[in-house]
Design an enzyme around this catalytic site. Structure first.
Site, PDB file in Angstrom:
ATOM      1  N   ASN A  78      45.742  43.183  53.135  1.00  0.00           N
ATOM      2  CA  ASN A  78      45.862  41.951  53.916  1.00  0.00           C
ATOM      3  C   ASN A  78      47.353  41.755  54.188  1.00  0.00           C
ATOM      4  O   ASN A  78      48.086  41.343  53.304  1.00  0.00           O
ATOM      5  CB  ASN A  78      45.294  40.770  53.113  1.00  0.00           C
ATOM      6  CG  ASN A  78      45.494  39.444  53.843  1.00  0.00           C
ATOM      7  OD1 ASN A  78      45.929  39.421  54.994  1.00  0.00           O
ATOM      8  ND2 ASN A  78      45.178  38.349  53.171  1.00  0.00           N
ATOM      9  N   LYS A 122      48.703  39.629  56.038  1.00  0.00           N
ATOM     10  CA  LYS A 122      49.036  38.221  56.339  1.00  0.00           C
ATOM     11  C   LYS A 122      49.899  38.181  57.616  1.00  0.00           C
ATOM     12  O   LYS A 122      49.658  38.963  58.525  1.00  0.00           O
ATOM     13  CB  LYS A 122      49.708  37.581  55.128  1.00  0.00           C
ATOM     14  CG  LYS A 122      48.859  37.797  53.860  1.00  0.00           C
ATOM     15  CD  LYS A 122      49.289  37.046  52.672  1.00  0.00           C
ATOM     16  CE  LYS A 122      48.343  37.356  51.514  1.00  0.00           C
ATOM     17  NZ  LYS A 122      48.623  36.593  50.315  1.00  0.00           N
ATOM     18  N   HIS A 151      39.996  32.901  52.936  1.00  0.00           N
ATOM     19  CA  HIS A 151      41.191  33.155  52.125  1.00  0.00           C
ATOM     20  C   HIS A 151      41.805  31.821  51.699  1.00  0.00           C
ATOM     21  O   HIS A 151      41.789  30.850  52.458  1.00  0.00           O
ATOM     22  CB  HIS A 151      42.200  33.981  52.938  1.00  0.00           C
ATOM     23  CG  HIS A 151      43.295  34.513  52.077  1.00  0.00           C
ATOM     24  ND1 HIS A 151      44.353  33.743  51.659  1.00  0.00           N
ATOM     25  CD2 HIS A 151      43.473  35.742  51.517  1.00  0.00           C
ATOM     26  CE1 HIS A 151      45.141  34.479  50.890  1.00  0.00           C
ATOM     27  NE2 HIS A 151      44.629  35.687  50.784  1.00  0.00           N
ATOM     28  N   GLU A 188      44.739  30.824  51.569  1.00  0.00           N
ATOM     29  CA  GLU A 188      45.798  30.300  52.444  1.00  0.00           C
ATOM     30  C   GLU A 188      45.188  29.562  53.642  1.00  0.00           C
ATOM     31  O   GLU A 188      45.753  28.583  54.122  1.00  0.00           O
ATOM     32  CB  GLU A 188      46.718  31.446  52.891  1.00  0.00           C
ATOM     33  CG  GLU A 188      47.629  31.868  51.743  1.00  0.00           C
ATOM     34  CD  GLU A 188      48.006  33.336  51.736  1.00  0.00           C
ATOM     35  OE1 GLU A 188      47.851  33.999  52.762  1.00  0.00           O
ATOM     36  OE2 GLU A 188      48.443  33.810  50.670  1.00  0.00           O
ATOM     37  N   GLU A 235      40.016  36.036  44.251  1.00  0.00           N
ATOM     38  CA  GLU A 235      41.467  35.902  44.338  1.00  0.00           C
ATOM     39  C   GLU A 235      41.897  34.590  43.674  1.00  0.00           C
ATOM     40  O   GLU A 235      41.902  33.533  44.337  1.00  0.00           O
ATOM     41  CB  GLU A 235      41.912  35.906  45.803  1.00  0.00           C
ATOM     42  CG  GLU A 235      41.590  37.184  46.534  1.00  0.00           C
ATOM     43  CD  GLU A 235      42.581  37.470  47.661  1.00  0.00           C
ATOM     44  OE1 GLU A 235      43.071  38.586  47.719  1.00  0.00           O
ATOM     45  OE2 GLU A 235      42.870  36.557  48.462  1.00  0.00           O
ATOM     46  N   GLY A 282      50.670  36.247  45.277  1.00  0.00           N
ATOM     47  CA  GLY A 282      52.081  36.215  45.650  1.00  0.00           C
ATOM     48  C   GLY A 282      53.018  35.745  44.559  1.00  0.00           C
ATOM     49  O   GLY A 282      54.177  35.431  44.826  1.00  0.00           O
ATOM     50  N   SER A 328      48.487  39.658  43.348  1.00  0.00           N
ATOM     51  CA  SER A 328      49.562  40.456  42.732  1.00  0.00           C
ATOM     52  C   SER A 328      49.068  41.804  42.209  1.00  0.00           C
ATOM     53  O   SER A 328      49.575  42.293  41.184  1.00  0.00           O
ATOM     54  CB  SER A 328      50.273  39.659  41.629  1.00  0.00           C
ATOM     55  OG  SER A 328      50.850  38.490  42.171  1.00  0.00           O
TER      56      SER A 328
HETATM   57  O1  LIG Z   1      46.208  37.098  49.034  1.00  0.00           O
HETATM   58  C1  LIG Z   1      46.146  38.268  48.691  1.00  0.00           C
HETATM   59  C2  LIG Z   1      45.306  39.235  49.413  1.00  0.00           C
HETATM   60  O2  LIG Z   1      44.422  38.603  50.277  1.00  0.00           O
HETATM   61  C3  LIG Z   1      46.934  38.772  47.565  1.00  0.00           C
HETATM   62  O3  LIG Z   1      48.284  38.670  47.883  1.00  0.00           O
HETATM   63  P1  LIG Z   1      49.350  39.359  46.902  1.00  0.00           P
HETATM   64  O4  LIG Z   1      48.866  40.758  46.620  1.00  0.00           O
HETATM   65  O5  LIG Z   1      50.636  39.312  47.670  1.00  0.00           O
HETATM   66  O6  LIG Z   1      49.377  38.522  45.661  1.00  0.00           O
END
Ligand SMILES: O=C(CO)COP(=O)(O)O
Length: 279
Positions: free
Chosen positions: A37, A39, A121, A123, A190, A196, A235
């Site tokens: 992903n 983003k 997600h 976010e 997640e 992150g 992460s």
């Molecule tokens: O949100 C994520 C994947 O959709 C995970 O992000 P990170 O791997 O940067 O923590």
């Protein structure tokens, strides 16, 4: 009536390991995924560079989810590379078409080469106020559009500290899967506190949580739950991938930050491919 040898063996398997042969079959059919992903990252040049460098694997399904503007060029780059890599969107609208400025429908995503789409997600739940009802509408639309939804669920740090993880996951899962009569979806656990932050969940905690998610899923879709891939995200990187890969209920990873660099993403693919070869 006397038992046939077949039913005797089935019952024996069920008694000894607590699973039916059907469940075992579905479990062994479970697909392993390593999904990127990106983003809101990367431009056209960086995308081309990534696809030149990235390797793929026959043992795991590799899927890249770039930002919307890069989907079609990414599709062409993947095609040109001849590598077995899937393409996914990061979002989809719930309507087929219409006056929805800035949105894309499932058929539009399919039209430019997508087979997958990330839905729910954290976010998008946080910054675009997507709730379980909207997630469900998008999942229904994705399935109707013949896209495989990658449905994300996960608790916040506050919910974890308040010991509400199970309650939150059950609500999100039941909400997302309302009225779904297909098993063509992928789940991603997640935990929001792990995204992150560099603080991934331990493989043990993630493994236990995945087993819990599967038990809820079983209540919703029955035995088919054994065939659904549940990925871990938060992460995940080259260093912790082997620990996640060793967990029986973790069927791959959804990777953010560590998917931006082709070399480190390759490292994660290799770990899961090796896990598959050894299983
Ligand atoms: O949100 C994520 C994947 O959709 C995970 O992000 P990170 O791997 O940067 O923590």
């Amino acid at each position: 009536m006397e038992q046939s040898i077949e039913s005797y063996i089935k019952n024996l398997v069920r008694d000894v390991i607590g699973q039916s042969l059907g469940e075992l079959q579905l479990q062994s059919d479970r697909q392993t995924y390593v999904i990127a992903n990106w983003k809101m990252n990367k431009n056209l040049n960086e995308t081309a560079e990534f696809f030149q460098k990235i390797n793929s694997s026959q043992d795991v399904s590799v899927v890249i989810c770039p930002p919307a503007q890069l989907l079609y060029p990414a599709h062409l780059m993947i095609k040109q590379s001849g590598k077995p890599i899937g393409l996914g969107g990061q979002n989809v609208h719930w309507a087929d078409k219409g006056a929805y400025t800035g949105e894309s429908s499932g058929s539009m995503l399919r039209d430019i080469g997508c087979e997958y789409v990330i839905i729910g997600h954290s976010e998008r739940r946080q910054y675009s106020y997507e709730d379980d009802e909207l997630v469900n509408k998008k999942v229904l639309h994705a399935i109707k559009s013949e896209l495989t939804p990658i449905i994300c669920i996960g608790e916040t740090l506050g919910q974890k500290n308040a010991l509400q993880t199970e309650q939150v996951l059950e609500k999100q899962l039941c909400g997302a899967l309302k009225d779904i009569d297909s098993s063509n979806f992928i789940l991603a656990y997640e935990p929001v506190w792990a995204i992150g932050t560099g603080q991934s969940a331990t493989a043990e905690l993630a493994g236990q949580t995945h087993a819990y998610i599967r038990s809820i899923l079983k209540k919703i879709i029955g035995e088919k739950a054994e065939g659904i891939s549940i990925l871990y995200g938060g992460s995940a990187n080259e260093s912790n991938a082997a620990d996640f890969s060793a967990m029986p209920d973790i069927d791959g990873v959804l990777v953010g930050g560590a998917s931006l660099n082709a070399q480190s993403f390759d490292g994660i693919i290799n770990v899961f491919a090796k896990g598959e070869q050894n299983s």
